[in-house]
Design a protein around this motif. Sequence first.
Motif, PDB file in Angstrom:
ATOM      1  N   HIS A   1       2.529  -9.034  -9.417  1.00 22.70           N
ATOM      2  CA  HIS A   1       1.793 -10.110  -8.741  1.00 22.70           C
ATOM      3  C   HIS A   1       0.871 -10.810  -9.723  1.00 22.70           C
ATOM      4  O   HIS A   1       0.675 -10.353 -10.853  1.00 22.70           O
ATOM      5  CB  HIS A   1       1.008  -9.570  -7.529  1.00 22.70           C
ATOM      6  CG  HIS A   1      -0.329  -8.966  -7.859  1.00 22.70           C
ATOM      7  ND1 HIS A   1      -1.445  -9.127  -7.070  1.00 22.70           N
ATOM      8  CD2 HIS A   1      -0.741  -8.199  -8.897  1.00 22.70           C
ATOM      9  CE1 HIS A   1      -2.478  -8.479  -7.598  1.00 22.70           C
ATOM     10  NE2 HIS A   1      -2.073  -7.899  -8.700  1.00 22.70           N
TER      11      HIS A   1
ATOM     12  N   HIS B   1       1.320  -9.411 -13.673  1.00 22.24           N
ATOM     13  CA  HIS B   1       1.269  -8.023 -14.130  1.00 22.24           C
ATOM     14  C   HIS B   1       1.759  -7.140 -12.980  1.00 22.24           C
ATOM     15  O   HIS B   1       2.018  -7.639 -11.889  1.00 22.24           O
ATOM     16  CB  HIS B   1      -0.166  -7.651 -14.547  1.00 22.24           C
ATOM     17  CG  HIS B   1      -1.157  -7.787 -13.437  1.00 22.24           C
ATOM     18  ND1 HIS B   1      -1.689  -9.000 -13.052  1.00 22.24           N
ATOM     19  CD2 HIS B   1      -1.679  -6.875 -12.583  1.00 22.24           C
ATOM     20  CE1 HIS B   1      -2.512  -8.821 -12.033  1.00 22.24           C
ATOM     21  NE2 HIS B   1      -2.518  -7.541 -11.720  1.00 22.24           N
TER      22      HIS B   1
ATOM     23  N   HIS C   1       1.758  -3.268 -10.677  1.00 22.10           N
ATOM     24  CA  HIS C   1       1.047  -2.064 -10.230  1.00 22.10           C
ATOM     25  C   HIS C   1       2.055  -1.116  -9.586  1.00 22.10           C
ATOM     26  O   HIS C   1       3.049  -1.563  -9.011  1.00 22.10           O
ATOM     27  CB  HIS C   1       0.009  -2.377  -9.143  1.00 22.10           C
ATOM     28  CG  HIS C   1      -1.116  -3.251  -9.574  1.00 22.10           C
ATOM     29  ND1 HIS C   1      -2.146  -2.798 -10.370  1.00 22.10           N
ATOM     30  CD2 HIS C   1      -1.380  -4.553  -9.319  1.00 22.10           C
ATOM     31  CE1 HIS C   1      -2.996  -3.791 -10.580  1.00 22.10           C
ATOM     32  NE2 HIS C   1      -2.564  -4.877  -9.954  1.00 22.10           N
TER      33      HIS C   1
ATOM     34  N   GLU D   1      -4.466  -0.057  -5.398  1.00 21.79           N
ATOM     35  CA  GLU D   1      -3.887  -0.930  -6.428  1.00 21.79           C
ATOM     36  C   GLU D   1      -3.856  -0.178  -7.754  1.00 21.79           C
ATOM     37  O   GLU D   1      -2.955  -0.376  -8.573  1.00 21.79           O
ATOM     38  CB  GLU D   1      -4.709  -2.214  -6.545  1.00 21.79           C
ATOM     39  CG  GLU D   1      -3.981  -3.321  -7.247  1.00 21.79           C
ATOM     40  CD  GLU D   1      -4.711  -4.647  -7.148  1.00 21.79           C
ATOM     41  OE1 GLU D   1      -4.243  -5.525  -6.421  1.00 21.79           O
ATOM     42  OE2 GLU D   1      -5.764  -4.795  -7.803  1.00 21.79           O
TER      43      GLU D   1
HETATM   44 ZN   LIG Z   1      -3.210  -6.762  -9.958  1.00 26.35          ZN
END
Ligand SMILES: [Zn+2]
Length: 127
Positions: A16, A29, A31, A116
């Motif tokens: 995202h 990037h 997660h 996250e």
């Molecule tokens: Zn992020």
Amino acid sequence: MPTWTLHTVFTFDAAHYIEGYDGKCANMHGHTYKVQMSAKSTVLHPSKYLPTADMVCDFKELKWPATDTEKGGFDHGLLNDVMETATTAERLAELIHKRTMERIPSSIQLTVTVWETPTSWVEYSDE
Ligand SMILES: [Zn+2]
């Protein structure tokens, strides 16, 4: 009052970027998101898979976010392609809550927690 709270935890990987963010989160990037679903109920229900009223809800109905984007989940997807809002953990938790409530009995109190990173998470409910 008898109360059952069903918990399940799973992860998915997604990319995202946060539009308008003044900082590195504006760059794309990824997660490994961890999600906990907590479904609380004072009554038991039948499910698509069990005709008798013996479940809060089926675990299967809580794990859909971990499927890939072709199946409606988020795994290996770009959140910006599948979310109409900003792709913050707050908005992701809200979206997961909304879509899960479409699958489970409305009397269930659902709490969605989204990590996250291992040290940063958000909890969402609509109580
Ligand atoms: Zn992020």
